[in-house]
Design an enzyme around this catalytic site. Structure first.
Site, PDB file in Angstrom:
ATOM      1  N   ASN A  13       1.069  -1.161  -0.298  1.00 23.68           N
ATOM      2  CA  ASN A  13      -0.090  -0.246  -0.027  1.00 23.68           C
ATOM      3  C   ASN A  13       0.950   1.102  -0.277  1.00 23.68           C
ATOM      4  O   ASN A  13       1.128   1.476   0.870  1.00 23.68           O
ATOM      5  CB  ASN A  13      -0.827   0.029   1.220  1.00 23.68           C
ATOM      6  CG  ASN A  13      -2.005   1.179   1.631  1.00 23.68           C
ATOM      7  OD1 ASN A  13      -1.885   2.420   0.558  1.00 23.68           O
ATOM      8  ND2 ASN A  13      -2.000   1.291   2.587  1.00 23.68           N
ATOM      9  N   TRP A  14       1.178   1.818  -1.122  1.00 26.87           N
ATOM     10  CA  TRP A  14       1.919   3.102  -1.311  1.00 26.87           C
ATOM     11  C   TRP A  14       1.528   4.133  -0.463  1.00 26.87           C
ATOM     12  O   TRP A  14       2.064   5.414  -0.537  1.00 26.87           O
ATOM     13  CB  TRP A  14       1.938   2.891  -2.897  1.00 26.87           C
ATOM     14  CG  TRP A  14       3.435   1.789  -3.237  1.00 26.87           C
ATOM     15  CD1 TRP A  14       3.821   1.287  -3.062  1.00 26.87           C
ATOM     16  CD2 TRP A  14       4.542   2.453  -4.435  1.00 26.87           C
ATOM     17  NE1 TRP A  14       4.564   0.078  -3.434  1.00 26.87           N
ATOM     18  CE2 TRP A  14       4.919   1.573  -4.782  1.00 26.87           C
ATOM     19  CE3 TRP A  14       4.420   3.256  -5.259  1.00 26.87           C
ATOM     20  CZ2 TRP A  14       5.368   1.364  -5.389  1.00 26.87           C
ATOM     21  CZ3 TRP A  14       4.757   3.328  -6.588  1.00 26.87           C
ATOM     22  CH2 TRP A  14       5.856   2.138  -6.784  1.00 26.87           C
ATOM     23  N   LYS A  15      -0.180   4.582  -0.458  1.00 33.97           N
ATOM     24  CA  LYS A  15      -0.657   5.212  -0.255  1.00 33.97           C
ATOM     25  C   LYS A  15      -0.031   6.695  -0.759  1.00 33.97           C
ATOM     26  O   LYS A  15      -0.228   6.474  -1.798  1.00 33.97           O
ATOM     27  CB  LYS A  15      -0.080   5.742   1.258  1.00 33.97           C
ATOM     28  CG  LYS A  15      -0.427   4.177   2.816  1.00 33.97           C
ATOM     29  CD  LYS A  15      -0.269   4.495   4.254  1.00 33.97           C
ATOM     30  CE  LYS A  15      -0.330   3.078   4.528  1.00 33.97           C
ATOM     31  NZ  LYS A  15       0.257   3.484   6.146  1.00 33.97           N
ATOM     32  N   HIS A  98      -9.586   1.046   4.472  1.00 34.44           N
ATOM     33  CA  HIS A  98      -8.282   1.932   5.040  1.00 34.44           C
ATOM     34  C   HIS A  98      -9.085   3.066   6.555  1.00 34.44           C
ATOM     35  O   HIS A  98      -9.398   3.476   6.633  1.00 34.44           O
ATOM     36  CB  HIS A  98      -6.983   1.888   4.629  1.00 34.44           C
ATOM     37  CG  HIS A  98      -5.761   1.888   5.245  1.00 34.44           C
ATOM     38  ND1 HIS A  98      -5.302   3.104   6.022  1.00 34.44           N
ATOM     39  CD2 HIS A  98      -5.362   1.069   4.813  1.00 34.44           C
ATOM     40  CE1 HIS A  98      -3.950   2.666   6.700  1.00 34.44           C
ATOM     41  NE2 HIS A  98      -3.725   1.312   5.694  1.00 34.44           N
ATOM     42  N   GLU A 100      -6.937   4.702   7.717  1.00 34.15           N
ATOM     43  CA  GLU A 100      -6.721   6.286   7.096  1.00 34.15           C
ATOM     44  C   GLU A 100      -7.891   6.577   6.575  1.00 34.15           C
ATOM     45  O   GLU A 100      -8.083   8.175   6.877  1.00 34.15           O
ATOM     46  CB  GLU A 100      -5.233   6.414   6.485  1.00 34.15           C
ATOM     47  CG  GLU A 100      -4.117   5.857   6.960  1.00 34.15           C
ATOM     48  CD  GLU A 100      -2.728   5.408   6.866  1.00 34.15           C
ATOM     49  OE1 GLU A 100      -2.955   5.933   5.324  1.00 34.15           O
ATOM     50  OE2 GLU A 100      -1.996   5.455   7.244  1.00 34.15           O
ATOM     51  N   GLU A 170      -5.788  -4.795  10.283  1.00 38.92           N
ATOM     52  CA  GLU A 170      -4.639  -3.973  10.544  1.00 38.92           C
ATOM     53  C   GLU A 170      -4.771  -3.481  11.905  1.00 38.92           C
ATOM     54  O   GLU A 170      -5.752  -2.570  11.808  1.00 38.92           O
ATOM     55  CB  GLU A 170      -4.773  -2.872   9.661  1.00 38.92           C
ATOM     56  CG  GLU A 170      -4.711  -3.757   7.794  1.00 38.92           C
ATOM     57  CD  GLU A 170      -3.958  -2.595   7.320  1.00 38.92           C
ATOM     58  OE1 GLU A 170      -2.894  -2.936   6.869  1.00 38.92           O
ATOM     59  OE2 GLU A 170      -4.399  -1.570   7.178  1.00 38.92           O
ATOM     60  N   GLY A 176       2.504   1.786  10.851  1.00 38.12           N
ATOM     61  CA  GLY A 176       3.399   2.938  10.713  1.00 38.12           C
ATOM     62  C   GLY A 176       3.997   3.844  12.202  1.00 38.12           C
ATOM     63  O   GLY A 176       4.392   4.140  11.827  1.00 38.12           O
ATOM     64  N   SER A 216       2.941  -2.687  10.000  1.00 34.25           N
ATOM     65  CA  SER A 216       4.685  -2.316  10.571  1.00 34.25           C
ATOM     66  C   SER A 216       4.938  -4.511  10.012  1.00 34.25           C
ATOM     67  O   SER A 216       6.036  -3.401  11.199  1.00 34.25           O
ATOM     68  CB  SER A 216       4.952  -2.417  11.752  1.00 34.25           C
ATOM     69  OG  SER A 216       4.734  -0.467  12.023  1.00 34.25           O
ATOM     70  N   GLY A 237       2.979  -1.423   4.282  1.00 36.93           N
ATOM     71  CA  GLY A 237       2.465   0.521   3.730  1.00 36.93           C
ATOM     72  C   GLY A 237       4.404   0.228   3.301  1.00 36.93           C
ATOM     73  O   GLY A 237       4.884   0.114   2.397  1.00 36.93           O
ATOM     74  N   GLY A 238       4.950   1.213   4.601  1.00 38.53           N
ATOM     75  CA  GLY A 238       6.161   1.796   4.565  1.00 38.53           C
ATOM     76  C   GLY A 238       7.556   1.075   4.047  1.00 38.53           C
ATOM     77  O   GLY A 238       7.658   1.424   3.289  1.00 38.53           O
TER      78      GLY A 238
HETATM   79  P1  PGA Z   1       2.613   0.281   7.381  1.00 37.95           P
HETATM   80  O1  PGA Z   1       1.207   0.567   7.066  1.00 37.95           O
HETATM   81  O2  PGA Z   1       2.994  -1.251   7.464  1.00 37.95           O
HETATM   82  O3  PGA Z   1       3.595   1.343   7.173  1.00 37.95           O
HETATM   83  O4  PGA Z   1       2.495  -0.015   9.217  1.00 37.95           O
HETATM   84  C1  PGA Z   1       0.354  -0.873   6.633  1.00 37.95           C
HETATM   85  C2  PGA Z   1      -1.104   0.089   6.266  1.00 37.95           C
HETATM   86  O5  PGA Z   1      -2.163   0.581   6.777  1.00 37.95           O
HETATM   87  O6  PGA Z   1      -1.708  -0.849   5.317  1.00 37.95           O
END
Ligand code: PGA
Length: 254
Positions: A13-15, A98, A100, A170, A176, A216, A237-238
């Site tokens: 997930n590149w956000k 998600h 967010e 999640e 994050g 994470s 994500g990251g």
């Molecule tokens: P993260 O994000 O791996 O940076 O914690 C995961 C996500 O939000 O899908």
């Protein structure tokens, strides 16, 4: 059903990261690094870069997904993107709900449900995100939160639609933050999600659903998380913004 019969999906997930040039550069690294996999490898990029990303990955094993989609087929929804538009670019997966989106853009279980149903109507597999925040975990109401999110998010799904759905567990406190759920904590909730799907649909239907962990997940902890009996992949994500790390996670799924 044996875990090995379920599809493992490692999704990045590149956000809101990477412009057009950076997208091309990172995908060149990704397609070089990731040549073979035992699982489906997906990168969910910002909508504006979908066309670039589809082109850049067309000869690779990497598939491109979306990070959201609207429930309506078309209309006066400034800034939104429909499932039909995604489909027209060959997109087969979209992250829905998600945390967010829930936190910053007013996404609710109802809109998650509407968006996911629109995905199904267009042959797109929704990756439906669920998870508790820190306060909910500390109050020991994680399972209640998950139960509501799953029951309402998947309302009116047919068994076939469930089969074409991925659930991503999640925990919000792990996203994050560098604070991963332990493999046991993640497994406990993923097992609960499967049990719940069994009650809502049928036990056999639940056995076929891919359930990912996200929060994470990284090159160092992926193997342990992915070895758990009810964790069938990751939403990353990251660590999906670095080709070598993402490749290590893909390798961990072997
Ligand atoms: P993260 O994000 O791996 O940076 O914690 C995961 C996500 O939000 O899908």
């Amino acid at each position: 059903m044996d875990k090995s019969k379920r599809q493992v999906v490692i999704a990045g997930n590149w956000k809101m990261n990477k412009n057009a040039e950076e997208t091309k550069a990172l995908l060149a690294e990704m397609t070089t690094a990731i040549k073979d996999a035992d699982c489906k490898v997906l990168l969910c990029v910002p909508a504006i870069n979908i066309s670039t990303a589809v082109e850049a990955t067309k000869d690779s094993i990497i598939e491109i997904g979306a990070q959201n989609c609207h429930w309506a087929a078309n209309g006066a929804y400034t800034g939104e993107i429909s499932a039909d538009m995604l489909k027209s670019f060959g997109i087969k997966y979209a992250i829905i709900g998600h945390s967010e989106r829930r936190q910053y853009f007013g996404e609710t279980d109802k809109t998650v449900n509407m968006r996911a149903l629109a995905c199904h109507e267009n042959g797109i597999t929704p990756i439906i995100c669920v998870g508790e925040n820190l306060e909910e975990r500390e109050k020991d109401i994680t399972k209640d939160v998950i139960k509501t999110q799953i029951t309402e998010g998947l309302a009116n799904f047919t068994k076939q639609q469930l089969h074409n759905t991925i659930i991503a567990y999640e925990p919000v406190w792990a996203i994050g933050t560098g604070k991963t759920a332990t493999a046991q904590q993640a497994e406990e909730v993923c097992a609960y999600i499967r049990e719940l799907l069994g009650e809502l649909f049928c036990p056999m239907c639940a056995q076929k659903v891919t359930i990912q962990y996200g929060g994470s997940m990284n090159a160092a902890n992926a193997k342990e998380l992915l070895s758990m009996p009810n964790i069938d992949g990751g939403l990353i994500g990251g660590a999906s913004l670095k080709a070598t790390d993402f490749n290590t996670i893909v390798e961990s799924a072997k």
